[in-house]
Design a protein around this motif. Structure first.
Motif, short mmCIF file in Angstrom:
data_model
loop_
_atom_site.label_atom_id
_atom_site.label_comp_id
_atom_site.label_asym_id
_atom_site.label_seq_id
_atom_site.Cartn_x
_atom_site.Cartn_y
_atom_site.Cartn_z
N MET A 190 -9.95 -1.63 1.29
CA MET A 190 -10.28 -0.26 0.89
C MET A 190 -9.14 0.68 1.31
O MET A 190 -8.39 0.34 2.24
CB MET A 190 -11.60 0.18 1.53
CG MET A 190 -11.64 0.08 3.04
SD MET A 190 -13.31 -0.17 3.72
CE MET A 190 -13.92 1.50 3.68
N HIS A 191 -8.98 1.79 0.63
CA HIS A 191 -7.86 2.68 0.95
C HIS A 191 -8.05 3.40 2.30
O HIS A 191 -7.20 3.32 3.18
CB HIS A 191 -7.66 3.71 -0.16
CG HIS A 191 -6.50 4.62 0.08
ND1 HIS A 191 -5.19 4.18 0.05
CD2 HIS A 191 -6.44 5.95 0.40
CE1 HIS A 191 -4.37 5.19 0.32
NE2 HIS A 191 -5.11 6.27 0.55
N HIS A 192 -9.17 4.11 2.44
CA HIS A 192 -9.39 4.89 3.67
C HIS A 192 -9.96 4.01 4.78
O HIS A 192 -10.97 3.34 4.57
CB HIS A 192 -10.39 6.02 3.41
CG HIS A 192 -9.87 7.09 2.49
ND1 HIS A 192 -9.88 6.95 1.12
CD2 HIS A 192 -9.35 8.32 2.74
CE1 HIS A 192 -9.38 8.05 0.57
NE2 HIS A 192 -9.04 8.89 1.52
N GLY A 211 -5.19 1.10 3.81
CA GLY A 211 -3.91 1.79 3.72
C GLY A 211 -4.11 3.20 4.26
O GLY A 211 -4.70 3.40 5.31
N HIS A 212 -3.59 4.17 3.51
CA HIS A 212 -3.83 5.62 3.73
C HIS A 212 -3.05 6.24 4.89
O HIS A 212 -2.61 7.36 4.78
CB HIS A 212 -5.33 5.86 3.93
CG HIS A 212 -5.73 7.31 3.95
ND1 HIS A 212 -5.37 8.20 2.96
CD2 HIS A 212 -6.47 8.04 4.84
CE1 HIS A 212 -5.88 9.40 3.24
NE2 HIS A 212 -6.53 9.33 4.37
N ILE A 213 -2.90 5.52 6.02
CA ILE A 213 -2.34 6.20 7.19
C ILE A 213 -0.86 5.87 7.42
O ILE A 213 -0.29 6.32 8.41
CB ILE A 213 -3.17 5.95 8.46
CG1 ILE A 213 -3.18 4.47 8.87
CG2 ILE A 213 -4.60 6.44 8.28
CD1 ILE A 213 -3.73 4.24 10.28
N HIS A 214 -0.26 5.09 6.51
CA HIS A 214 1.20 4.85 6.54
C HIS A 214 1.69 4.41 7.91
O HIS A 214 2.74 4.86 8.39
CB HIS A 214 1.96 6.11 6.10
CG HIS A 214 1.74 6.52 4.68
ND1 HIS A 214 2.77 6.93 3.86
CD2 HIS A 214 0.61 6.59 3.93
CE1 HIS A 214 2.27 7.24 2.67
NE2 HIS A 214 0.97 7.05 2.68
N GLN A 215 0.94 3.55 8.55
CA GLN A 215 1.34 3.01 9.85
C GLN A 215 0.49 1.76 10.12
O GLN A 215 -0.56 1.59 9.52
CB GLN A 215 1.11 4.02 10.97
CG GLN A 215 -0.34 4.42 11.13
CD GLN A 215 -0.52 5.68 11.97
OE1 GLN A 215 -0.67 5.58 13.18
NE2 GLN A 215 -0.53 6.86 11.34
N GLY A 267 -4.05 1.31 -2.84
CA GLY A 267 -4.16 2.74 -3.13
C GLY A 267 -2.95 3.60 -2.85
O GLY A 267 -1.99 3.19 -2.21
N ASP A 268 -3.01 4.82 -3.38
CA ASP A 268 -1.87 5.74 -3.39
C ASP A 268 -0.66 5.05 -4.02
O ASP A 268 0.46 5.09 -3.52
CB ASP A 268 -1.53 6.28 -1.99
CG ASP A 268 -2.44 7.42 -1.57
OD1 ASP A 268 -3.37 7.75 -2.33
OD2 ASP A 268 -2.21 8.00 -0.48
N LEU A 269 -0.94 4.44 -5.17
CA LEU A 269 0.12 3.72 -5.88
C LEU A 269 1.09 4.71 -6.48
O LEU A 269 2.30 4.50 -6.52
CB LEU A 269 -0.50 2.83 -6.94
CG LEU A 269 -1.61 1.92 -6.35
CD1 LEU A 269 -2.38 1.22 -7.43
CD2 LEU A 269 -0.99 0.94 -5.41
N THR A 306 0.81 -1.21 0.00
CA THR A 306 0.00 0.00 0.00
C THR A 306 0.85 1.27 0.00
O THR A 306 2.00 1.26 0.45
CB THR A 306 -0.97 -0.03 1.22
OG1 THR A 306 -1.99 0.95 1.03
CG2 THR A 306 -0.26 0.22 2.55
N ASP A 307 0.26 2.32 -0.54
CA ASP A 307 0.84 3.67 -0.46
C ASP A 307 2.29 3.71 -0.96
O ASP A 307 3.19 4.18 -0.26
CB ASP A 307 0.73 4.18 0.98
CG ASP A 307 -0.72 4.39 1.39
OD1 ASP A 307 -1.26 5.48 1.17
OD2 ASP A 307 -1.33 3.42 1.87
N SER A 308 2.47 3.25 -2.20
CA SER A 308 3.83 3.24 -2.74
C SER A 308 4.26 4.62 -3.25
O SER A 308 5.44 4.89 -3.38
CB SER A 308 3.96 2.20 -3.85
OG SER A 308 2.90 2.29 -4.75
N HIS A 309 3.31 5.50 -3.56
CA HIS A 309 3.61 6.90 -3.91
C HIS A 309 4.75 7.03 -4.93
O HIS A 309 5.69 7.82 -4.74
CB HIS A 309 3.93 7.71 -2.65
CG HIS A 309 2.74 7.96 -1.77
ND1 HIS A 309 1.99 9.10 -1.85
CD2 HIS A 309 2.14 7.18 -0.84
CE1 HIS A 309 0.98 9.03 -0.97
NE2 HIS A 309 1.05 7.87 -0.35
N ILE A 310 4.65 6.24 -6.00
CA ILE A 310 5.70 6.27 -7.03
C ILE A 310 5.60 7.57 -7.86
O ILE A 310 4.51 7.99 -8.24
CB ILE A 310 5.55 5.04 -7.97
CG1 ILE A 310 5.67 3.74 -7.16
CG2 ILE A 310 6.58 5.09 -9.11
CD1 ILE A 310 6.96 3.54 -6.42
FE LIG Z 1 -0.61 7.51 1.10
#
Ligand SMILES: [Fe+2]
Length: 247
Positions: free
Chosen positions: A147-149, A186-190, A48-50, A7-11
């Motif tokens: 789900m992302h959020h 995902g979403h919260i990076h923790q 999400g947040d790929l 999750t949240d790879s933010h490429i």
């Molecule tokens: Fe994110």
């Protein structure tokens, strides 16, 4: 049935941009290498947040890397994704509308909480209605939702300020469904592991930058990136572990 969640790879579309000091491509490569040392999953779910910038280059880069994992994939968008670019790169493996996969014991639901122009999440009533029907159609099996959020408050003011706006509607859809065992976000990076309304809610580390828990404003954490492994058992139980990958 083994699912690996990333999750949240933010490429980024380019090779030099970084997310608060972390080169997201480099950290993703490290996470990928670690995943390849694990028993082959039955499914990889990217929650999400790929991409960080929504560029076609970022999705093409990610597509090539994900192809190295010999398993089916499902991708759902996050608030940073550009949904048309994501869908055009990944095609039918990307669920912009409600999607599901069913096996003998489990039904896995994939929800798109992202909507244009906001970092908060929102579920479309149409998707909630299909989710409701799917619960009924698959009432003999156990349910897990991706789900992302997260549909819960996570205790950080700034993240709760961009949470799932219509979480009440979401929970009322689950109200009379006893077999919902797990919600993975995902979403919260923790990493978070709580029980809400008798359902276990898990969040997972990003494959790049981590956020400190219980903060009033954005604050980066020094914890390593990671991913989550979930083994779903036929009796409705599951075993899960977060794997951290030092970079
Ligand atoms: Fe994110």
């Amino acid at each position: 049935m083994r699912i690996i969640q990333i999750t949240d790879s933010h490429i980024y579309g380019d090779t030099v941009s970084n997310f608060d000091g972390i080169n997201t491509k480099n950290s993703f490569e490290k996470v990928l290498q670690k995943i390849q040392t694990f028993k082959k999953p039955d499914l990889v779910v990217a929650t999400g947040d790929l991409s960080m910038d929504g560029s076609t280059q970022s999705y093409a880069w990610l597509h090539k890397r994900l192809a190295k994992i010999d398993a089916p994939k499902v991708l759902i968008p996050g608030n940073h994704d550009k949904q048309d670019a994501l869908a055009s790169e990944f095609g039918s493996t990307c669920f912009l509308k409600y999607g599901s996969l069913v096996n003998d014991s489990w039904c896995f639901h994939f929800l798109n909480t992202a909507h244009a122009g906001s970092h908060s999440g929102r579920l479309l009533s149409q998707d909630l209605s299909v989710l409701d029907s799917s619960f009924y159609e698959n009432r003999e099996v156990f349910h897990a939702i991706f789900m992302h959020h997260p549909p819960v408050k996570v205790g950080s003011i700034w993240l709760d300020g961009m949470g799932l706006i219509n979480s009440t509607e979401f929970w009322s859809t689950l109200e009379h469904v006893p077999n919902v065992k797990l919600i993975v976000c995902g979403h919260i990076h923790q990493e978070l592991d709580i029980v809400s309304k008798n359902v276990r809610v898990l969040t997972s580390p990003s494959t790049c930058l981590q956020f400190k828990p219980l903060t009033s404003e954005y604050s980066a954490d020094s914890l390593a990136p990671g991913f989550r492994v979930i083994d779903f058992l036929a009796n409705g139980r599951f075993v899960t572990d977060v794997i951290r990958v030092p970079i």
